[in-house]
Design an enzyme around this catalytic site. Sequence first.
Site, short mmCIF file in Angstrom:
data_model
loop_
_atom_site.label_atom_id
_atom_site.label_comp_id
_atom_site.label_asym_id
_atom_site.label_seq_id
_atom_site.Cartn_x
_atom_site.Cartn_y
_atom_site.Cartn_z
CG HIS A 1 -1.98 1.02 1.23
ND1 HIS A 1 -3.22 0.77 1.74
CD2 HIS A 1 -2.02 2.29 0.79
CE1 HIS A 1 -3.97 1.87 1.61
NE2 HIS A 1 -3.25 2.80 1.04
CG HIS B 1 -1.16 6.77 -1.72
ND1 HIS B 1 -2.34 6.58 -2.39
CD2 HIS B 1 -1.35 6.27 -0.46
CE1 HIS B 1 -3.22 6.01 -1.57
NE2 HIS B 1 -2.65 5.81 -0.40
CG ASN C 1 -5.30 7.67 -4.23
OD1 ASN C 1 -4.26 7.06 -4.46
ND2 ASN C 1 -5.48 8.35 -3.11
CG HIS D 1 -10.21 4.08 2.45
ND1 HIS D 1 -9.09 4.86 2.61
CD2 HIS D 1 -11.19 4.71 3.13
CE1 HIS D 1 -9.39 5.92 3.35
NE2 HIS D 1 -10.66 5.85 3.68
CG HIS E 1 -5.50 2.21 5.63
ND1 HIS E 1 -6.86 2.12 5.76
CD2 HIS E 1 -5.29 2.92 4.50
CE1 HIS E 1 -7.45 2.76 4.75
NE2 HIS E 1 -6.50 3.24 3.97
CG ASP F 1 -1.88 4.77 3.65
OD1 ASP F 1 -1.83 5.13 2.46
OD2 ASP F 1 -2.79 5.11 4.41
CG HIS G 1 0.34 15.08 1.54
ND1 HIS G 1 -0.48 15.19 0.44
CD2 HIS G 1 -0.21 14.12 2.31
CE1 HIS G 1 -1.49 14.33 0.56
NE2 HIS G 1 -1.34 13.67 1.68
ZN LIG Z 1 -6.84 4.49 2.46
#
Ligand SMILES: [Zn+2]
Length: 438
Positions: free
Chosen positions: A72, A74, A106, A191, A244, A317, A321
């Site tokens: 997991h 991003h 996403n 999620h 998560h 996860d 940012h």
């Molecule tokens: Zn999530």
Amino acid sequence: MLSQQIAPLIVLRGGRVLDPSQGLDETADVVIEAGRIKNVGRDAGAAYEAGEEVRIIDAAGLWVCPGFIDLHVHLREPGQEYKEDIRSGLEAAAAGGFTAVCPMPNTQPTNDTRAITEMMVARALEHGGTRLLPFGAVTKGQRGAELTEMADLRDAGAIGVSDDGLCVMNAAVMRHAMEYARTFDLLVSQHCEDHDLTAGAQMHEGARSTQLGLRGWPRAAEDIIVARDLILAEMTGARYHVAHISSLGAVRLIREAKSRGLRVSAEVTPHHLLFTDEALLSYDTYCKVNPPLREQADLEALREALADGTIDCIATDHAPHTDLEKDCEFEAASVGIDGLESAIGGMLGLVREGVLTPLRFVEALSAAPARLIPDFEGGSLREGRRADVTVLDPAAQWILDEEALRSKSHNTPLLGRELTGRPVMTVVGGRVVHELGT
Ligand SMILES: [Zn+2]
């Protein structure tokens, strides 16, 4: 492209070999030849001499493990490359000891088509480091209504489907998604968040959210979706995965479902294992995450469930940012923690405290996630397997320094902290893709 060449032969001598796929925890040599594990055993590498064709590494005091897999992450590409891109994300993964990572869909646009999945896979192959095994979306645009063409996504390289960041709220859509995904043996990662119960939420709902005057995200919002999905998973026979997991109630539900033999699994993040909502008392935006950091009782339930296998694996996860999105008022700050490079150093404390045995710790990062990925040759140091290997120094003292991070972002509450233990070498298919100090 990474500059390291394939060494024809790598000999890791005298390390503590931890291979949960074989129940192995012993001092041994690991010999890697032509990208595969040639053999593992005491003095298996004794006959080799260092030379142009042979690299010998003294692994005394180090842990030699099957390559770590993060189910997991991003990586923000396509669409938000100012936060992270596939290249920087894979470099961060390699530096963090990960030989494979699974980016969530996403992105912008959403990874809901063959073309985007193929682009991501191609970008990663061009980089040539840590493997990229993407999740495609469950629904088009992650809008929760129309299912994606999962056959196309799988053919392009997707290993599962998820609308992560958002929950598939409609039960009928989720049912059909599970039926469809089952046909292709894709993992369905959810999620779990009932968005009606979390509207406007900033943190876990409890005494501390009241104290801080912030709107809360109740455990029930997670538990309700997990309960519903387990019923649907039983009905459809799909391979269902809770992303998560954060609440003690959800842990209880997974434990019960597993006791009845359902094909369900769960992952937990380092931050949910290490922090509670107490970390928010200073309004630290680096601790603002979804699902939120919860209470001590949740943290203890998560640790216990990870130790006993109710929770299968650890996943970061990783959610990079920039300062722009974090150095602001709490209510305006984005959710997420940058996790790839701090995960191992952050979590080895759980081994030292006796919460996890070394073998279980390694399993939760290698063999356990490998089992959830269809047709994946990883998570094991068995002879003949592809040589994905993570070597770590469990005693190294170091500071998580912003300048040294390979990620484009540094939004983690562990920033600037002294950590004990870190990956020192990451090998993918027999190639060294990260080595400390190089
Ligand atoms: Zn999530």
